[in-house]
Design a protein around this motif. Structure first.
Motif, PDB file in Angstrom:
ATOM      1  N   ASN A   1       0.842  -1.168   0.119  1.00 40.59           N
ATOM      2  CA  ASN A   1       0.057  -0.006  -0.088  1.00 40.59           C
ATOM      3  C   ASN A   1       0.902   1.224  -0.187  1.00 40.59           C
ATOM      4  O   ASN A   1       1.919   1.278   0.594  1.00 40.59           O
ATOM      5  N   TYR A   2       0.286   2.402  -0.587  1.00 40.89           N
ATOM      6  CA  TYR A   2       0.759   3.655  -0.396  1.00 40.89           C
ATOM      7  C   TYR A   2      -0.010   4.652  -0.259  1.00 40.89           C
ATOM      8  O   TYR A   2      -1.340   4.331  -0.806  1.00 40.89           O
ATOM      9  N   GLY A   3       0.158   6.030   0.029  1.00 38.85           N
ATOM     10  CA  GLY A   3      -0.829   7.101   0.261  1.00 38.85           C
ATOM     11  C   GLY A   3      -0.598   7.835   1.377  1.00 38.85           C
ATOM     12  O   GLY A   3       0.340   7.886   2.076  1.00 38.85           O
ATOM     13  N   PRO A   4      -1.413   8.751   1.520  1.00 42.36           N
ATOM     14  CA  PRO A   4      -1.270   9.870   2.552  1.00 42.36           C
ATOM     15  C   PRO A   4      -1.512   9.239   3.713  1.00 42.36           C
ATOM     16  O   PRO A   4      -2.111   7.955   3.932  1.00 42.36           O
ATOM     17  N   HIS A   5      -0.877   9.709   5.033  1.00 37.66           N
ATOM     18  CA  HIS A   5      -0.990   9.222   6.253  1.00 37.66           C
ATOM     19  C   HIS A   5      -0.317   7.768   6.659  1.00 37.66           C
ATOM     20  O   HIS A   5      -0.385   7.350   7.648  1.00 37.66           O
ATOM     21  N   GLN A   6       0.499   7.502   5.664  1.00 33.92           N
ATOM     22  CA  GLN A   6       1.281   6.303   5.840  1.00 33.92           C
ATOM     23  C   GLN A   6       2.641   6.622   6.738  1.00 33.92           C
ATOM     24  O   GLN A   6       3.250   7.624   6.414  1.00 33.92           O
TER      25      GLN A   6
ATOM     26  N   LEU B   1      11.332   2.332  -8.401  1.00 32.08           N
ATOM     27  CA  LEU B   1      10.612   3.168  -7.516  1.00 32.08           C
ATOM     28  C   LEU B   1      11.241   4.258  -7.045  1.00 32.08           C
ATOM     29  O   LEU B   1      10.935   5.239  -6.883  1.00 32.08           O
ATOM     30  N   THR B   2      12.403   3.835  -6.567  1.00 32.35           N
ATOM     31  CA  THR B   2      13.630   5.012  -6.164  1.00 32.35           C
ATOM     32  C   THR B   2      13.535   6.117  -7.160  1.00 32.35           C
ATOM     33  O   THR B   2      13.577   7.236  -6.701  1.00 32.35           O
ATOM     34  N   GLY B   3      13.906   5.627  -8.339  1.00 32.04           N
ATOM     35  CA  GLY B   3      13.921   6.599  -9.456  1.00 32.04           C
ATOM     36  C   GLY B   3      12.846   7.587  -9.563  1.00 32.04           C
ATOM     37  O   GLY B   3      12.842   8.871  -9.791  1.00 32.04           O
ATOM     38  N   LEU B   4      11.847   7.142  -9.405  1.00 35.06           N
ATOM     39  CA  LEU B   4      10.256   7.617  -9.599  1.00 35.06           C
ATOM     40  C   LEU B   4      10.343   8.762  -8.379  1.00 35.06           C
ATOM     41  O   LEU B   4       9.912   9.982  -8.523  1.00 35.06           O
ATOM     42  N   LEU B   5      10.550   8.182  -7.134  1.00 29.86           N
ATOM     43  CA  LEU B   5      10.409   9.134  -5.880  1.00 29.86           C
ATOM     44  C   LEU B   5      11.652  10.334  -6.109  1.00 29.86           C
ATOM     45  O   LEU B   5      11.409  11.443  -5.521  1.00 29.86           O
TER      46      LEU B   5
ATOM     47  N   ALA C   1       2.148  10.811  -7.220  1.00 34.24           N
ATOM     48  CA  ALA C   1       2.171  12.383  -7.550  1.00 34.24           C
ATOM     49  C   ALA C   1       1.347  13.050  -6.328  1.00 34.24           C
ATOM     50  O   ALA C   1       1.864  13.902  -5.605  1.00 34.24           O
ATOM     51  N   ALA C   2       0.313  12.474  -6.150  1.00 34.06           N
ATOM     52  CA  ALA C   2      -0.571  13.296  -5.313  1.00 34.06           C
ATOM     53  C   ALA C   2      -0.214  12.692  -3.709  1.00 34.06           C
ATOM     54  O   ALA C   2      -0.152  13.704  -2.759  1.00 34.06           O
ATOM     55  N   THR C   3       0.417  11.769  -3.569  1.00 33.08           N
ATOM     56  CA  THR C   3       1.041  11.204  -2.328  1.00 33.08           C
ATOM     57  C   THR C   3       1.964  11.959  -1.937  1.00 33.08           C
ATOM     58  O   THR C   3       2.195  12.432  -0.751  1.00 33.08           O
TER      59      THR C   3
END
Length: 329
Positions: A181-186, A253-257, A305-307
């Motif tokens: 999972n990913y998203g706000p409040h993690q 994933l690291t590259g995207l972040l 992007a939203a996260t």
């Protein structure tokens, strides 16, 4: 519908509660939600602030291992949605006992109370990690469990225990297993919020091993939508997979972040690989699609992007948690 949500102050549980009480699930009208949460290091009442004044909301601070407390909050509930768990693999490697007692013993306490008080449905929320690692293809729900970390083993044990209460006692149990999972409040110990908060704070980020470990990514809103479907329509005694459909290596994933945070690869430091690190997870989600109509709706690029934007705009939420999150990685 009266619903007891354990672990409802954590990342996924609080998302489910906020969505439930905000009308995101119209097929559960006028829900009455009781959250039971011990408020350990990863749980915070700020996650529930948007619904704290909702007339259908009740909060009880306590441990799912507390037999008397659980026996006092379960009566009158139509359903239990059980999120509460110790869930961080690295912490389980450092010390397994809290994972065994919370995830297995705590689940047994809840199951006993649900059986004693005639709870209508018990949704047990679990993880793809119970299967171990899969080099190709995707796991189906009937795949034998082969966990490789203490965390995953404790969740596998709790899964089997929950299903045994259906088979032995006829308890209306449904098990869900999700991908990452990913998203706000993690909480900023998991890879996406860990990397984002460190990058935003000008710090380096750790990448395990060669970065080739593969995970499927699932937005928390899509996960909770799948849980809602399982709560309403899942067949008793069944397991349902909830996946996102976006597989990435940790290096990808690291590259995207890095790109999302305006940072370069010089901010990445290689660290020794995690002990027993599973190479790849992948869930087949045909069963929940065919039986319950589940479809992940949030494209990964949009959700990520939203996260990142949420963490950028909510430093006041995550900065006070950094000391709790530190594990020396």
């Amino acid at each position: 519908m009266r619903i007891l949500v354990t672990g409802g102050a954590g990342f996924i549980g609080s998302n489910f509660v906020r969505n439930l009480l905000s009308g995101h699930y119209p097929k559960i009208p006028n829900p009455k939600v009781t959250v039971l949460d011990a408020l350990t290091y990863s749980g915070t009442l700020t996650n529930l602030r948007p619904v704290a004044d909702h007339p259908g909301f009740t909060f009880v601070q306590g441990d799912i291992r507390d037999v008397e407390l659980v026996d006092s909050v379960v009566p009158g509930q139509d359903a239990v949605v059980h999120f509460a768990a110790e869930s961080h693999v690295d912490r389980s490697i450092h010390g397994a006992l809290p994972f065994v007692t919370t995830n297995v013993t705590g689940t047994a306490v809840l199951l006993d109370a649900a059986r004693a008080h005639g709870t209508g449905r018990f949704v047990h929320v679990s993880t793809d990690e119970v299967y171990g690692s899969i080099p190709t293809g995707s796991w189906r729900e009937d795949q034998p469990l082969a966990p490789n970390s203490p965390y995953a083993a404790s969740k596998a044990g709790s899964d089997l225990l929950a299903l045994s209460y259906h088979r032995t006692h006829g308890l209306d149990v449904v098990v869900t297993r999700c991908s990452n999972n990913y998203g706000p409040h993690q909480f900023p110990e998991k890879v996406i919020p860990l990397f984002v908060t460190r990058l935003l704070a000008g710090q380096d980020v750790p990448l395990y091993g060669d970065g080739g470990n593969v995970r499927d990514w699932l937005h928390v809103d899509d996960h909770c939508a799948g849980i809602e479907l399982a709560l309403r329509g899942g067949r008793a005694g069944q397991v349902y997979h909830i996946g996102g459909g976006t597989e990435l290596t940790n290096r990808e994933l690291t590259g995207l972040l890095l790109g999302a945070c305006g940072a370069g690869w010089e901010r990445v430091r290689a660290v020794e690989d995690r002990k027993g690190h599973d190479r790849r997870y992948s869930l087949a989600i045909g069963k929940i699609q065919e039986e319950l109509g589940y479809r992940p709706s949030i494209p990964f690029a949009q959700g990520l992007a939203a996260t990142v934007d949420w963490y950028r705009d909510n430093a006041s939420w995550w900065e006070p948690l950094l000391d709790r999150a530190a594990l020396g990685v």
